[in-house]
Scaffold this active site. Structure first.
Site, PDB file in Angstrom:
ATOM      1  N   SER A  55       8.665  -4.094   4.379  1.00  0.00           N
ATOM      2  CA  SER A  55       8.590  -3.790   2.953  1.00  0.00           C
ATOM      3  C   SER A  55       9.482  -4.653   2.074  1.00  0.00           C
ATOM      4  O   SER A  55      10.293  -4.157   1.286  1.00  0.00           O
ATOM      5  CB  SER A  55       8.914  -2.308   2.729  1.00  0.00           C
ATOM      6  OG  SER A  55       8.675  -1.981   1.395  1.00  0.00           O
TER       7      SER A  55
ATOM      8  N   ASP B  55       7.535   3.178   0.056  1.00  0.00           N
ATOM      9  CA  ASP B  55       8.418   2.027   0.203  1.00  0.00           C
ATOM     10  C   ASP B  55       9.441   1.940  -0.923  1.00  0.00           C
ATOM     11  O   ASP B  55      10.625   1.687  -0.699  1.00  0.00           O
ATOM     12  CB  ASP B  55       7.601   0.726   0.232  1.00  0.00           C
ATOM     13  CG  ASP B  55       6.716   0.653   1.458  1.00  0.00           C
ATOM     14  OD1 ASP B  55       6.891   1.492   2.364  1.00  0.00           O
ATOM     15  OD2 ASP B  55       5.839  -0.237   1.500  1.00  0.00           O
TER      16      ASP B  55
ATOM     17  N   THR C 257      -0.062   8.918   7.345  1.00  0.00           N
ATOM     18  CA  THR C 257      -0.035  10.212   6.665  1.00  0.00           C
ATOM     19  C   THR C 257       0.146  10.017   5.163  1.00  0.00           C
ATOM     20  O   THR C 257      -0.258  10.876   4.385  1.00  0.00           O
ATOM     21  CB  THR C 257       1.132  11.073   7.186  1.00  0.00           C
ATOM     22  OG1 THR C 257       2.298  10.253   7.252  1.00  0.00           O
ATOM     23  CG2 THR C 257       0.820  11.636   8.556  1.00  0.00           C
ATOM     24  N   ASP C 258       0.745   8.880   4.755  1.00  0.00           N
ATOM     25  CA  ASP C 258       1.116   8.709   3.330  1.00  0.00           C
ATOM     26  C   ASP C 258      -0.079   8.817   2.383  1.00  0.00           C
ATOM     27  O   ASP C 258      -0.079   9.636   1.471  1.00  0.00           O
ATOM     28  CB  ASP C 258       1.903   7.403   3.102  1.00  0.00           C
ATOM     29  CG  ASP C 258       1.184   6.161   3.608  1.00  0.00           C
ATOM     30  OD1 ASP C 258       0.205   6.315   4.376  1.00  0.00           O
ATOM     31  OD2 ASP C 258       1.591   5.051   3.248  1.00  0.00           O
TER      32      ASP C 258
HETATM   33  P1  ADP Z   1       5.924  -6.621   3.003  1.00  0.00           P
HETATM   34  O1  ADP Z   1       5.436  -5.810   4.159  1.00  0.00           O
HETATM   35  O2  ADP Z   1       7.012  -7.564   3.415  1.00  0.00           O
HETATM   36  O3  ADP Z   1       6.264  -5.778   1.819  1.00  0.00           O
HETATM   37  P2  ADP Z   1       3.898  -7.524   1.193  1.00  0.00           P
HETATM   38  O4  ADP Z   1       2.686  -8.344   1.401  1.00  0.00           O
HETATM   39  O5  ADP Z   1       3.728  -6.150   0.678  1.00  0.00           O
HETATM   40  O6  ADP Z   1       4.683  -7.527   2.589  1.00  0.00           O
HETATM   41  O7  ADP Z   1       4.885  -8.246   0.183  1.00  0.00           O
HETATM   42  C1  ADP Z   1       5.235  -9.594   0.383  1.00  0.00           C
HETATM   43  C2  ADP Z   1       5.275 -10.282  -0.973  1.00  0.00           C
HETATM   44  O8  ADP Z   1       6.417  -9.831  -1.725  1.00  0.00           O
HETATM   45  C3  ADP Z   1       5.454 -11.776  -0.866  1.00  0.00           C
HETATM   46  O9  ADP Z   1       4.200 -12.419  -0.691  1.00  0.00           O
HETATM   47  C4  ADP Z   1       6.095 -12.116  -2.200  1.00  0.00           C
HETATM   48  O10 ADP Z   1       5.115 -12.154  -3.218  1.00  0.00           O
HETATM   49  C5  ADP Z   1       6.981 -10.912  -2.450  1.00  0.00           C
HETATM   50  N1  ADP Z   1       8.356 -11.115  -1.954  1.00  0.00           N
HETATM   51  C6  ADP Z   1       8.995 -10.410  -1.004  1.00  0.00           C
HETATM   52  N2  ADP Z   1      10.256 -10.874  -0.805  1.00  0.00           N
HETATM   53  C7  ADP Z   1      10.415 -11.913  -1.643  1.00  0.00           C
HETATM   54  C8  ADP Z   1      11.495 -12.835  -1.917  1.00  0.00           C
HETATM   55  N3  ADP Z   1      12.666 -12.777  -1.276  1.00  0.00           N
HETATM   56  N4  ADP Z   1      11.288 -13.768  -2.856  1.00  0.00           N
HETATM   57  C9  ADP Z   1      10.135 -13.857  -3.516  1.00  0.00           C
HETATM   58  N5  ADP Z   1       9.088 -13.030  -3.296  1.00  0.00           N
HETATM   59  C10 ADP Z   1       9.209 -12.073  -2.373  1.00  0.00           C
HETATM   60 MG    MG Z   2       4.914  -4.448   0.803  1.00  0.00          MG
END
Ligand code: ADP
Ligand code: MG
Length: 379
Positions: free
Chosen positions: A126, A168, A34-35
């Site tokens: 997220s 998010d 829905t977002d």
């Molecule tokens: P999600 O559903 O977990 O948000 P995304 O693909 O949107 O998946 O985001 C994941 C990305 O966020 C990772 O590839 C990295 O670039 C960044 N990220 C998330 N958590 C961390 C962390 N603890 N340290 C460094 N980068 C992070």
């Molecule tokens: Mg994400």
């Protein structure tokens, strides 16, 4: 909780951080797809968080960002105004640029950032918004939660270049303990709704990788096409979710398949999510749970974004007498949520047995709690 980020900062840079803040991951209770259609979502912030510890850079290192994360270890060093790194540090650089635009950080600021998290990456919880919101809160603690969400959103959307919505970042910044947030993605209105129920998160272990990206892009295009066609009947229609639910017969006449099914899902899921928030507000958990099952069915049949693993979990939950269950976080794999009664110790093992029988492996099940949004941490 903030300890690992503070320790990492100290180890890496040889001095203690000046400040720290943390932000949570999230689970969406209802309101799937829905977002980006301008409808409502109903997420909770969860207990797993990302912490950012920050401090000034070395003297004479004007405009340099040094960033390190427990997840990647190597120290990233960039001139954050001039270049955007490819990997994870782009989120932090994006936040800095946005704060710079708000005059929240000095233009010649040299900054050190250390990140630690107990959120899995790419599991639909997220982690990206948790990272950006934690960094923004640590760097500019006096900004209002809505501003923090805005900075983090623009960092991810405009700088990193992810076509994300604003849900998010909003729940990571505004989340409240024991509450869900009814968030209207078109008007951006946000309402806190008490939520104290027991909720299980079942990870099917199937990551939504490329296929999910492909599915999502395809659905977005279908929704845009549906709006284009429906505009002929209702020129002021901007969002698919704004189509009146009582006009579903008209919508069905105006669209052929598969657009019809996609649009019926979005319009009915929109009504369902708002109704679900009302039921939650009134403490009617049983009826709320029924809507979770309905939402899953609509995702499965009309939006075709479920997976056999997710269907197995939801069916097993229903058989075991859970109050409600559905896929969460776009679908095509990923996780399902299961709403269970206070003394229900049967549902989790029943799901586990059914899943093992079908796939010969276990699906990790954890209990999630509606937790607080971003806040500063003591260093
Ligand atoms: P999600 O559903 O977990 O948000 P995304 O693909 O949107 O998946 O985001 C994941 C990305 O966020 C990772 O590839 C990295 O670039 C960044 N990220 C998330 N958590 C961390 C962390 N603890 N340290 C460094 N980068 C992070
Ligand atoms: Mg994400």
């Amino acid at each position: 909780m903030p300890r690992p980020a503070i320790d990492l900062f100290h180890e890496t840079f040889g001095s203690p951080p000046r400040a720290a803040a943390s932000a949570p991951g999230r689970v969406n209770l209802i309101g799937e797809h829905t977002d980006y259609n301008g409808g409502p979502v109903l997420p909770i912030a969860i207990a797993q968080r990302t912490t950012a510890a920050i401090g000034p850079g070395a003297a004479g290192e004007s405009g340099v960002l040094e960033a390190v994360s427990t997840r990647y270890r190597n120290v990233v060093r960039i001139k954050w105004q001039e270049e955007l790194p490819k990997g994870w540090a782009a989120y932090v650089a994006g936040v800095l640029r946005e704060l710079w635009a708000l005059e929240g950080v000095p233009p010649d600021g040299a900054v050190r950032v250390a990140i630690a998290s107990d959120l899995p990456v790419g599991a639909g919880l997220s982690s990206s918004a948790a990272l950006a919101v934690a960094a923004a809160k640590a760097l500019a603690p006096s900004l209002k939660p809505r501003q923090i969400a805005g900075v983090a959103f623009r960092a991810e959307h405009d700088h990193v270049g992810v076509r994300c919505g604003v849900m998010d970042q909003t729940i990571a910044a505004l989340g409240k303990r024991d509450h869900a947030l009814l968030f209207e993605c078109a008007s951006l209105a946000a309402t806190q709704i008490p939520f104290g129920a027991r909720l299980l998160l079942v990870d099917t272990g199937k990551r939504h990788d490329l296929s999910a990206g492909k599915g999502l892009n395809e659905r977005r295009a279908e929704c845009e096409e549906a709006v284009k066609r429906l505009k002929v009947e209702l020129p002021e229609l901007r969002w698919l979710a704004s189509w009146p639910a009582e006009w579903l017969p008209r919508l069905k006449r105006a669209l052929g398949e598969p657009l019809r099914s996609r649009a019926v899902h979005v319009v009915s899921e929109t009504a369902r999510t708002r109704f679900a928030a009302q039921l939650l507000q009134q403490g009617k958990l049983k009826q709320f749970g029924k809507l979770l099952y309905e939402s899953h069915e609509s995702c499965r049949r009309l939006y075709e974004c479920s997976s056999p693993e997710l269907d197995t979990v939801v069916a097993a939950a229903k058989r075991a007498g859970a109050l409600g269950a559905r896929l969460t976080g776009a679908g095509w794999g990923g996780a399902a949520i299961v709403l269970v009664g206070k003394n229900d110790n049967e549902t989790a093992p029943a799901i586990q047995r059914a899943f093992e029988r079908a796939y010969g492996r276990t699906a990790p099940i954890s209990e999630v709690q509606a937790s607080a949004g971003a806040h500063t941490e003591r260093v």
